[in-house]
Write an enzyme that holds these catalytic residues in place. Sequence first.
Site: not given
Ligand code: G16
Length: 544
Positions: A113-114, A278, A280, A282-283, A377
């Site tokens: 992800s990010h 981000d 991937d 989704d953000r 998302k």
């Molecule tokens: C993932 C989850 C999200 C979550 C985020 C942050 O996003 O899919 O639902 O809000 O992580 O999670 P945490 O607060 O546990 O770090 P992504 O974009 O990283 O796949």
Amino acid sequence: MNLQIVSTTPFLDQKPGTSGLRKSVPDFQQPHYLENFIQAIFDSLEGCEGQTLVVGGDGRYYNRQAIQIILKMAAANGIGKIIVGQGGILSTPATSCLIRKYQTFGGIILSASHNPGGPEGDFGVKYNIGNGGPAPEKVTEAIYARTKTITEYKILAAGDINLDRPGSFKLGTMDVEVMDSVAPYSALMAELFDFDRIREFIAAGNFRLCVDSMHAVTGPYAKAIFETQLGAPAGTVINGVPLEDFGQGHPDPNLVYAHELVEILFGEDAPDFGAASDGDGDRNMILGRHFFVTPSDSLAVLTANATLVPGYRGGLAGVARSMPTSAAVDRVAAKLGIDCYETPTGWKFFGNLLDAGKATLCGEESFGTGSNHVREKDGLWAVLFWLNLLAVTGKSVEQLVAEHWQTYGRNFYSRHDYEEVPSEPANELMAQLQVQLATLPGQTLGGYTVDYADNFSYTDPVDGSVSKNQGVRIGFTDGSRIVFRLSGTGTKGATLRVYLESYEPDPAKHGEDTQVALGDLIALADQVAKIKEFTGRDRPTVIT
Ligand code: G16
């Protein structure tokens, strides 16, 4: 078919977090590490033989090598067909789109992800089920249980597949279809949004936009949609070439890491609209000229105006937000007379609500917004939603948000992150908070009276499953609250997240700076949780 059965021993650290297994690239490159986890997925999926899976990733370092390994293991495990994105590239929402469009058994997404990428950066593997969404906890727990007992994995000894152009291939008896990564997804966007209207709005010439792909997966998607299909000038998409190390950046669309876009939107002669996504895809982060939209407000504004957009013209069944997300959307739901669900952090918790038709839009404070069009998302979806609203209303981003606050009041909201704190004191901080919970209600702290204090527990209204210990909440009698959680996506030490929220009905006070408006609560959070004492930090690493 040259099937190999390779002996292995378990790695004991393969527990999926908030969103799949995330580790550093060197961790994943240890002999058998990736293979063990992939075999554990195949072993946990009943009836996957002969079925179709989608495989793709965000293009980060190790993406290509991992996909070749997964293809050979899938063939050895009797999978019928793999659909893979061209170049191994698929954004997370595009993967969800393909799983749903072709009704596949599921999919494997390669992304952290990010988190930063590169040889010393992070990598990740996530399994998505047939509805296109992240596997629920019962599936991830089964995968984790399997990783602890694994003794061998299966892989085909075969050459690599050429992923660089669309085409059909055979790997043993398994079919491999390399597919255009963008077209199915952009076609879905064109169904949901009024592309003609947005195109005319941009063509009229008095609206400028800038979209930052942060050298991550959305580059090709954003160029195809905004520049080619919607006619925005070339150069509208910045950092649009996906790079294995994201140009050494941190592809997290927030005010700290998307600083290039922030400087453009807060600079002189700024464009009218800015957005970033981000690693991937989704953000999303939404900016107006000299204006930042908090993700919680974004969800509320989209909900309030959804019927202006073709895909949601018929109205919304309900909305859902994660627990730490501000209650701004709750006020909109109450006015619309629709249900509003509060789930734990993690997109996987929205899946059942979307499948059951209980929610249409979902969102999280962590820059995530989406709808029932896929089961992830979706960053570019959110950008298009905003563009559609701007085109229809002719209002600026700031105007839309300010008018929203006038109608509903403003939920001042901020998240303070303390990243890479040693795990032990972070766990101690949470443990001592937990101990205080029983005695906090009724106490007056810094002028605030505690209404409730608990550790959030969620019972899924569809399947009755219970998820406990999802974050410590301290709510006050004036409606403000503080939430404490440890992140489930970091890979180094612990990340403490502190979420702060207060409600202001008076429009005369809506222009106040967020950190000032929340100043007393910020001080109170430190007092209650002893953040400085346990983390050794005198300020957060990231404030959003
Ligand atoms: C993932 C989850 C999200 C979550 C985020 C942050 O996003 O899919 O639902 O809000 O992580 O999670 P945490 O607060 O546990 O770090 P992504 O974009 O990283 O796949």
